[in-house]
Design a protein around this motif. Sequence first.
Motif, short mmCIF file in Angstrom:
data_model
loop_
_atom_site.label_atom_id
_atom_site.label_comp_id
_atom_site.label_asym_id
_atom_site.label_seq_id
_atom_site.Cartn_x
_atom_site.Cartn_y
_atom_site.Cartn_z
N ALA A 139 0.83 -1.21 0.00
CA ALA A 139 0.00 0.00 0.00
C ALA A 139 0.86 1.25 0.00
N ILE A 140 1.94 1.24 0.76
CA ILE A 140 2.83 2.39 0.81
C ILE A 140 3.50 2.59 -0.55
N ARG A 141 3.92 1.50 -1.19
CA ARG A 141 4.51 1.62 -2.53
C ARG A 141 3.50 2.19 -3.53
N LEU A 142 2.25 1.71 -3.45
CA LEU A 142 1.21 2.21 -4.35
C LEU A 142 0.92 3.69 -4.09
N ALA A 143 0.92 4.09 -2.83
CA ALA A 143 0.69 5.50 -2.49
C ALA A 143 1.83 6.37 -3.01
N ARG A 144 3.05 5.90 -2.86
CA ARG A 144 4.21 6.66 -3.37
C ARG A 144 4.16 6.80 -4.88
N ALA A 145 3.57 5.82 -5.56
CA ALA A 145 3.43 5.87 -7.02
C ALA A 145 2.20 6.67 -7.45
N GLY A 146 1.40 7.13 -6.47
CA GLY A 146 0.24 7.94 -6.78
C GLY A 146 -1.00 7.16 -7.17
N ARG A 147 -0.99 5.84 -6.95
CA ARG A 147 -2.11 4.99 -7.36
C ARG A 147 -3.23 4.95 -6.32
N ILE A 148 -2.88 5.05 -5.04
CA ILE A 148 -3.87 5.05 -3.95
C ILE A 148 -3.46 6.09 -2.92
N GLU A 149 -4.33 6.30 -1.94
CA GLU A 149 -4.02 7.15 -0.80
C GLU A 149 -4.08 6.28 0.45
#
Length: 111
Positions: free
Chosen positions: A51-61
Amino acid sequence: MIATETITDEILRQTALRGVEKSICPSEVARALAPEEEAWRRLMGPIRAAAIRLARAGRIEVLRKGKPVSTDSAIRGVIRLRAAANPPAAASIDTAPGTDKAPGNETDETA
């Protein structure tokens, strides 16, 4: 163990279904991938890291107390996940070995 790509796909699937107005609990992802309690609880760390990787990529919050939090520092305690309002077109997620360790990944979801 469940592959990082499978975890990432399930987070994106569930957050997309909820939309940008609603969020999911990381344990929902874990339970979808491994329904047995002992098995899904072991997935919580890898799910938080994904989730943190996805948030860093701008995909989720990543949300804490209903508000987006920065992934630049440790994220402790209970979190929720929400689809990003304007995700990048083809964001790449780093899933190389050793990238599962993200700030705040040392705490348990139930803490």
